[in-house]
Design a protein around this motif. Sequence first.
Motif, short mmCIF file in Angstrom:
data_model
loop_
_atom_site.label_atom_id
_atom_site.label_comp_id
_atom_site.label_asym_id
_atom_site.label_seq_id
_atom_site.Cartn_x
_atom_site.Cartn_y
_atom_site.Cartn_z
N THR A 1 42.04 19.51 57.23
CA THR A 1 43.05 20.04 57.38
C THR A 1 44.60 19.79 56.40
N VAL A 2 44.63 19.96 55.18
CA VAL A 2 45.56 20.30 53.91
C VAL A 2 45.67 21.55 54.54
N GLU A 3 44.87 22.05 54.74
CA GLU A 3 44.86 23.79 55.04
C GLU A 3 45.78 23.97 56.64
N LEU A 4 45.94 22.91 56.89
CA LEU A 4 46.40 23.19 58.91
C LEU A 4 47.80 22.55 58.26
N VAL A 5 47.77 21.28 57.36
CA VAL A 5 49.78 21.30 57.07
C VAL A 5 49.65 22.23 56.64
N ARG A 6 49.07 22.90 55.44
CA ARG A 6 49.95 24.49 54.50
C ARG A 6 50.18 25.24 55.95
N ALA A 7 49.60 25.84 56.37
CA ALA A 7 49.87 26.15 58.01
C ALA A 7 50.78 25.99 58.79
N ALA A 8 51.17 25.49 58.92
CA ALA A 8 52.44 24.97 59.50
C ALA A 8 53.67 24.49 58.55
N GLY A 9 53.68 24.47 57.68
CA GLY A 9 54.77 25.20 56.53
C GLY A 9 54.93 24.15 55.60
N GLY A 10 53.73 23.40 55.50
CA GLY A 10 54.13 21.79 54.20
C GLY A 10 53.21 22.18 53.29
N GLU A 11 53.70 20.88 52.84
CA GLU A 11 53.16 21.09 51.22
C GLU A 11 51.79 20.01 51.67
N GLY A 12 51.39 19.95 50.91
CA GLY A 12 50.09 18.25 51.34
C GLY A 12 48.93 18.75 49.68
N MET A 13 48.42 17.25 49.83
CA MET A 13 46.99 17.18 49.45
C MET A 13 45.67 16.17 49.70
N PHE A 14 45.06 16.03 49.47
CA PHE A 14 44.08 15.73 49.78
C PHE A 14 43.33 14.33 48.99
N VAL A 15 43.60 13.50 49.02
CA VAL A 15 42.70 11.92 48.12
C VAL A 15 40.99 11.73 48.50
N LYS A 16 40.31 11.71 48.24
CA LYS A 16 39.06 11.41 48.63
C LYS A 16 39.21 9.86 48.65
N THR A 17 39.39 8.80 49.42
CA THR A 17 39.66 7.09 50.07
C THR A 17 38.58 7.04 51.19
N ASP A 18 37.73 6.12 50.56
CA ASP A 18 37.03 5.16 51.10
C ASP A 18 38.19 3.77 51.30
N VAL A 19 39.16 3.46 52.88
CA VAL A 19 40.35 2.68 52.76
C VAL A 19 39.02 0.96 52.29
N SER A 20 38.21 0.82 52.76
CA SER A 20 37.65 -0.40 52.57
C SER A 20 37.13 -0.76 50.23
N ARG A 21 37.76 -0.20 50.96
CA ARG A 21 37.46 -0.49 48.55
C ARG A 21 39.18 -0.86 48.38
N ALA A 22 39.43 -1.28 47.61
CA ALA A 22 40.57 -1.42 46.41
C ALA A 22 40.60 -0.47 45.80
#
Length: 258
Positions: free
Chosen positions: A47-68
Amino acid sequence: MSKELHGKVAMVAGGTSGIGRETAVLLAKAGAKVVVAGRREKEGKETVELVRAAGGEGMFVKTDVSRAADVDALVQKTVEKFGRLDIAFNNAGIEETFVPIAEQSEENWDRIIDINLKGTWLCLKYEIRQMVKQGGGGAIVNMASVTGLIGAPGSAAYAASKHGVMGLTKSAALETARNGIRVNAVCPAVIETPMGERLFGEPEMHKAALGLHPLGRFGTPVEVAEAVVWMCSNRASFMTGQSIALDGGFLAGPNLLA
Ligand code: NAD
């Protein structure tokens, strides 16, 4: 597309596929920097690659939203990398395989509620803290569903979790209005995503589900993403505590002419 979100920092939870991925790309096209959060590293980086291909800047953060601890770290890493958080799309969620309440396991209930409802609450908690800390302002969109508004036989835990997301949305909007933070929700009917395919891919189910959509088709991820980006932009500056249904007519009423 206009760069109306230029200078904004956005976070998309559950951005590794489907609606979340498409929204991450559209946010980038609108000029925002995009943090993609999710459990799957490979897909998140795609997804971050797709963000960059769209001309944007991005970062991936591994996250399980059920964990505080994960969600706390997600917001911290966003601020470390991009300096602030202006926009959040709390989209992570899981479906339920069709089981009546009388046969549902406690584990199944706990899993759905943990990710869909507690996960949204945790996201709101750490996002709001950061938005208030940086002086207020911001836009948050929560992912609900048409089943946040009506019942879903065989998916009661899912429907309860999405009704809960609607309650969280309204409460968070009221709590943060004076901080200039807007909180809204989207309520899609069936959308063509991996989840949509898992639930309605089988021919009988596909046909039955299609019959509930007066427009005669399922929605596409970008049709939801368009609404989310609009709700996060200044064009929606007077909207808070509300929701938009993207449903092909699903909620308009029984269609006797179909
Ligand atoms: P999807 O399965 O492609 O996307 C779900 C995303 O959430 C994935 O990226 C998944 O990895 C992520 N996720 C799941 N559990 C997570 C967790 N614990 N922590 C972090 N990320 C997690 O399906 P989708 O259709 O794009 O679903 C996105 C959202 O839209 C969900 O909340 C879903 O309930 C909602 N929704 C989907 C439809 C539909 O028909 N597709 C309709 C209404 C609402």
